[in-house]
Motif scaffolding. Structure first.
Motif, PDB file in Angstrom:
ATOM      1  N   ARG A 171      88.576 -43.593  62.278  1.00 23.19           N
ATOM      2  CA  ARG A 171      89.951 -44.130  61.883  1.00 23.19           C
ATOM      3  C   ARG A 171      89.734 -45.613  61.424  1.00 23.19           C
ATOM      4  O   ARG A 171      90.563 -46.200  60.653  1.00 23.19           O
ATOM      5  CB  ARG A 171      90.854 -44.162  63.051  1.00 23.19           C
ATOM      6  CG  ARG A 171      91.550 -42.785  63.159  1.00 23.19           C
ATOM      7  CD  ARG A 171      92.598 -42.482  64.365  1.00 23.19           C
ATOM      8  NE  ARG A 171      91.872 -42.581  65.576  1.00 23.19           N
ATOM      9  CZ  ARG A 171      92.569 -43.136  66.898  1.00 23.19           C
ATOM     10  NH1 ARG A 171      93.688 -43.135  66.716  1.00 23.19           N
ATOM     11  NH2 ARG A 171      91.806 -42.746  67.904  1.00 23.19           N
ATOM     12  N   ILE A 172      88.566 -46.324  61.943  1.00 23.93           N
ATOM     13  CA  ILE A 172      88.290 -47.607  61.367  1.00 23.93           C
ATOM     14  C   ILE A 172      86.979 -47.522  61.307  1.00 23.93           C
ATOM     15  O   ILE A 172      86.048 -46.601  61.626  1.00 23.93           O
ATOM     16  CB  ILE A 172      88.613 -48.758  62.301  1.00 23.93           C
ATOM     17  CG1 ILE A 172      87.782 -48.810  63.535  1.00 23.93           C
ATOM     18  CG2 ILE A 172      90.242 -48.902  62.505  1.00 23.93           C
ATOM     19  CD1 ILE A 172      87.886 -49.987  64.773  1.00 23.93           C
ATOM     20  N   ALA A 173      86.281 -48.415  60.402  1.00 28.68           N
ATOM     21  CA  ALA A 173      84.909 -48.407  60.125  1.00 28.68           C
ATOM     22  C   ALA A 173      84.525 -50.082  60.223  1.00 28.68           C
ATOM     23  O   ALA A 173      85.460 -50.984  59.867  1.00 28.68           O
ATOM     24  CB  ALA A 173      84.463 -48.165  58.749  1.00 28.68           C
ATOM     25  N   VAL A 174      83.582 -50.112  61.170  1.00 29.76           N
ATOM     26  CA  VAL A 174      83.081 -51.745  61.407  1.00 29.76           C
ATOM     27  C   VAL A 174      81.575 -51.831  60.629  1.00 29.76           C
ATOM     28  O   VAL A 174      80.762 -51.155  61.055  1.00 29.76           O
ATOM     29  CB  VAL A 174      82.983 -52.044  62.606  1.00 29.76           C
ATOM     30  CG1 VAL A 174      82.561 -53.612  62.994  1.00 29.76           C
ATOM     31  CG2 VAL A 174      84.336 -51.816  63.540  1.00 29.76           C
ATOM     32  N   GLY A 175      81.678 -52.448  59.560  1.00 32.48           N
ATOM     33  CA  GLY A 175      80.565 -52.840  59.076  1.00 32.48           C
ATOM     34  C   GLY A 175      80.072 -54.193  58.358  1.00 32.48           C
ATOM     35  O   GLY A 175      80.679 -55.165  58.869  1.00 32.48           O
ATOM     36  N   GLY A 176      78.952 -54.479  57.650  1.00 28.60           N
ATOM     37  CA  GLY A 176      78.647 -55.741  57.370  1.00 28.60           C
ATOM     38  C   GLY A 176      78.467 -56.762  58.077  1.00 28.60           C
ATOM     39  O   GLY A 176      78.112 -56.486  59.320  1.00 28.60           O
ATOM     40  N   PRO A 177      78.920 -57.947  58.098  1.00 26.87           N
ATOM     41  CA  PRO A 177      78.803 -58.909  59.245  1.00 26.87           C
ATOM     42  C   PRO A 177      79.928 -59.087  60.043  1.00 26.87           C
ATOM     43  O   PRO A 177      80.835 -60.087  60.049  1.00 26.87           O
ATOM     44  CB  PRO A 177      78.817 -60.468  58.449  1.00 26.87           C
ATOM     45  CG  PRO A 177      79.563 -59.978  57.104  1.00 26.87           C
ATOM     46  CD  PRO A 177      79.166 -58.618  56.873  1.00 26.87           C
ATOM     47  N   GLY A 178      80.324 -57.729  60.836  1.00 29.38           N
ATOM     48  CA  GLY A 178      81.486 -57.745  61.583  1.00 29.38           C
ATOM     49  C   GLY A 178      83.015 -57.684  60.856  1.00 29.38           C
ATOM     50  O   GLY A 178      83.572 -58.482  61.237  1.00 29.38           O
ATOM     51  N   ILE A 179      82.810 -56.923  60.036  1.00 26.12           N
ATOM     52  CA  ILE A 179      84.129 -56.749  59.125  1.00 26.12           C
ATOM     53  C   ILE A 179      84.710 -55.378  59.434  1.00 26.12           C
ATOM     54  O   ILE A 179      84.264 -54.325  59.378  1.00 26.12           O
ATOM     55  CB  ILE A 179      83.950 -56.853  57.587  1.00 26.12           C
ATOM     56  CG1 ILE A 179      83.355 -58.262  57.317  1.00 26.12           C
ATOM     57  CG2 ILE A 179      85.218 -56.775  56.893  1.00 26.12           C
ATOM     58  CD1 ILE A 179      84.022 -59.493  57.755  1.00 26.12           C
ATOM     59  N   VAL A 180      86.084 -55.461  59.766  1.00 25.91           N
ATOM     60  CA  VAL A 180      86.756 -54.189  60.207  1.00 25.91           C
ATOM     61  C   VAL A 180      87.528 -53.816  59.022  1.00 25.91           C
ATOM     62  O   VAL A 180      88.362 -54.318  58.446  1.00 25.91           O
ATOM     63  CB  VAL A 180      87.856 -54.453  61.396  1.00 25.91           C
ATOM     64  CG1 VAL A 180      88.190 -53.041  61.777  1.00 25.91           C
ATOM     65  CG2 VAL A 180      86.748 -54.825  62.643  1.00 25.91           C
ATOM     66  N   ALA A 181      87.456 -52.315  58.674  1.00 28.29           N
ATOM     67  CA  ALA A 181      88.242 -51.717  57.579  1.00 28.29           C
ATOM     68  C   ALA A 181      88.789 -50.553  58.122  1.00 28.29           C
ATOM     69  O   ALA A 181      88.373 -49.889  58.932  1.00 28.29           O
ATOM     70  CB  ALA A 181      87.216 -51.336  56.369  1.00 28.29           C
ATOM     71  N   VAL A 182      90.163 -50.440  57.921  1.00 24.21           N
ATOM     72  CA  VAL A 182      90.796 -49.361  58.403  1.00 24.21           C
ATOM     73  C   VAL A 182      90.764 -48.210  57.313  1.00 24.21           C
ATOM     74  O   VAL A 182      91.431 -48.379  56.293  1.00 24.21           O
ATOM     75  CB  VAL A 182      92.567 -49.720  58.561  1.00 24.21           C
ATOM     76  CG1 VAL A 182      93.341 -48.516  59.067  1.00 24.21           C
ATOM     77  CG2 VAL A 182      92.754 -50.798  59.669  1.00 24.21           C
ATOM     78  N   VAL A 183      90.431 -46.939  57.923  1.00 25.56           N
ATOM     79  CA  VAL A 183      90.279 -45.861  57.203  1.00 25.56           C
ATOM     80  C   VAL A 183      91.618 -44.833  57.285  1.00 25.56           C
ATOM     81  O   VAL A 183      92.204 -44.475  56.087  1.00 25.56           O
ATOM     82  CB  VAL A 183      89.001 -45.097  57.613  1.00 25.56           C
ATOM     83  CG1 VAL A 183      88.743 -43.720  56.763  1.00 25.56           C
ATOM     84  CG2 VAL A 183      87.723 -45.742  57.387  1.00 25.56           C
ATOM     85  N   ARG A 184      92.028 -44.615  58.409  1.00 23.50           N
ATOM     86  CA  ARG A 184      93.253 -43.879  58.720  1.00 23.50           C
ATOM     87  C   ARG A 184      94.207 -44.793  59.518  1.00 23.50           C
ATOM     88  O   ARG A 184      93.755 -44.721  60.730  1.00 23.50           O
ATOM     89  CB  ARG A 184      92.934 -42.489  59.235  1.00 23.50           C
ATOM     90  CG  ARG A 184      92.515 -41.729  58.269  1.00 23.50           C
ATOM     91  CD  ARG A 184      92.088 -40.062  58.683  1.00 23.50           C
ATOM     92  NE  ARG A 184      91.072 -40.134  59.761  1.00 23.50           N
ATOM     93  CZ  ARG A 184      91.264 -39.927  61.018  1.00 23.50           C
ATOM     94  NH1 ARG A 184      92.400 -39.706  61.511  1.00 23.50           N
ATOM     95  NH2 ARG A 184      90.292 -39.771  61.826  1.00 23.50           N
ATOM     96  N   PRO A 185      95.105 -45.262  59.109  1.00 17.65           N
ATOM     97  CA  PRO A 185      96.091 -45.846  60.300  1.00 17.65           C
ATOM     98  C   PRO A 185      96.892 -45.372  60.957  1.00 17.65           C
ATOM     99  O   PRO A 185      98.133 -45.324  60.878  1.00 17.65           O
ATOM    100  CB  PRO A 185      96.888 -46.843  59.048  1.00 17.65           C
ATOM    101  CG  PRO A 185      97.114 -45.959  58.139  1.00 17.65           C
ATOM    102  CD  PRO A 185      95.712 -45.153  57.786  1.00 17.65           C
ATOM    103  N   THR A 186      96.246 -44.685  61.950  1.00 16.23           N
ATOM    104  CA  THR A 186      96.899 -43.696  62.917  1.00 16.23           C
ATOM    105  C   THR A 186      96.622 -44.308  64.279  1.00 16.23           C
ATOM    106  O   THR A 186      95.357 -44.315  64.701  1.00 16.23           O
ATOM    107  CB  THR A 186      96.436 -42.283  62.694  1.00 16.23           C
ATOM    108  OG1 THR A 186      96.612 -41.928  61.372  1.00 16.23           O
ATOM    109  CG2 THR A 186      97.114 -41.384  63.760  1.00 16.23           C
ATOM    110  N   ALA A 187      97.544 -44.442  64.965  1.00 15.39           N
ATOM    111  CA  ALA A 187      97.610 -44.973  66.471  1.00 15.39           C
ATOM    112  C   ALA A 187      97.935 -44.069  67.337  1.00 15.39           C
ATOM    113  O   ALA A 187      98.925 -43.216  67.229  1.00 15.39           O
ATOM    114  CB  ALA A 187      98.303 -46.276  66.523  1.00 15.39           C
TER     115      ALA A 187
END
Length: 357
Positions: free
Chosen positions: A63-79
């Motif tokens: 549902r999220i992806a953490v990559g690069g120099p500690g950057i968070v991207a939301v893939v599926r905004p489901t909580a």
């Protein structure tokens, strides 16, 4: 001088009775079981462990992806719960997706703060304001006992010069009382500095035994810390974020093991007045130098670096603002705010950020 001896012992007995009674009362409570992994995480490592558990769960199922120099991207905004909703809210409100900013903002979010309030209500934790007050009382008693020793020496010298008959020096008569009072106060201060209560240690240990078979990432982090996280990339990213979030002068390195909050039971985060979790990260249930909400939850939560309590904010780097709703408070990582009628951690769709959950 002999008239002062019983006064020393009487005052010492009263002082010991007062601090011991307060310590027992503040560390008592109905207790009860740990209800979910977030409560276990809070007991084991404070707000930081709660956020790490949520991030691990979100990353593990994509549902999220953490990559690069500690950057968070939301893939599926489901909580799936309030803490995951807080992560998505703070990510949407933040000007960038930096992991350490997101992590700290969620630690301050009421959804996380109120976990500590609930644990304190049930007697599993001691709220920071009570803990500081008890420690202060014990420190005053210990300091008084220490200062009375040289005073007693001076009184013994005066008594020796004016007494017509030989008797045991005054200091010899009162030093047992001073010693007992001083040692008792020091021990009480050490015990009072710990957040977790005996009931809390038992509860989190029982939770670890009952849920030991669970192997999902969020549970592993909650119970065992980041060292148990199966994803090595995310583990290193969270460790790096923890080092950035660490308060200045803490002197603690980022470690994925137990310890923080003072090595509690179950996962070793027992008692530390510094308010740092197992990774040396600043914890925001209540900063040691900030204002604290009451442990009962009704008085509101509090935040470090610009603490919020009972709907009020004082400066901080986050730029958040608090409305006066229901005693809850919020400190976001950007210019988010709480309206006076919404609760940041309620199960409804209201939120602190500009986006809905």
């Amino acid at each position: 001088m002999d008239v002062l001896v019983p006064l020393y012992y009487l005052a010492g007995a009263v002082a010991v009775a007062v601090i011991v009674t307060r310590l027992v009362r503040t560390r008592g409570g109905s207790g009860g079981p740990v209800h979910d992994r977030y409560e276990a995480a809070f007991l084991n490592g404070g707000p930081a462990r709660v956020v790490d558990s949520a991030l691990a769960a979100l990353q593990s199922d994509g549902r999220i992806a953490v990559g690069g120099p500690g950057i968070v991207a939301v893939v599926r905004p489901t909580a799936r719960d309030l803490v995951e909703r807080a992560v998505l809210q703070e990510h949407a409100a933040a000007p960038h997706g930096a992991l350490h900013h997101l992590r700290l903002a969620v630690m301050r979010h009421p959804a996380v703060q109120e976990i500590g309030d609930g644990l304190a209500e049930r007697g599993l934790l001691v709220d920071p304001a009570t803990r500081r007050t008890t420690t202060r009382w014990c420190t005053v008693v210990a300091a008084t006992a220490f200062l009375l020793f040289p005073v007693s020496v001076l009184l013994s010298i005066v008594d020796f010069g004016t007494s017509e008959e030989f008797s045991a020096p005054f200091v010899f008569k009162v030093v047992p009382a001073l010693f007992v009072v001083g040692i008792t106060a020091v021990v009480c201060a050490s015990v009072a500095a710990g957040r977790i209560t005996p009931a809390g240690r038992r509860a989190v240990a029982a939770y670890g035994r009952e849920r030991g078979h669970l192997a999902d990432a969020g549970h592993l982090v909650a119970v065992h810390g980041l060292r148990a996280l199966p994803d090595p990339v995310l583990r290193e990213q969270l460790l790096a974020a923890a080092r950035i979030n660490r308060p200045r002068g803490s002197g603690r390195g980022a470690r994925g093991g137990r310890g923080g909050y003072g090595g509690r039971a179950g996962s070793g985060h027992h008692h530390s007045s510094s308010g740092a979790d197992a990774l040396g990260v600043v914890t925001v249930w209540c900063a040691d130098s900030g204002s604290c909400g009451g442990g009962g939850g009704g008085g509101g939560s509090s935040c470090s670096s610009g603490s919020c309590s009972s709907g009020s904010c004082s400066g901080g780097g986050s730029g958040g603002s608090c409305g006066g709703g229901g005693g809850s408070s919020c400190s976001g990582s950007s210019s988010s705010s709480c309206s006076s009628s919404s609760s940041c951690s309620s199960s409804s769709s209201s939120s602190c950020s500009s986006s809905s959950s």
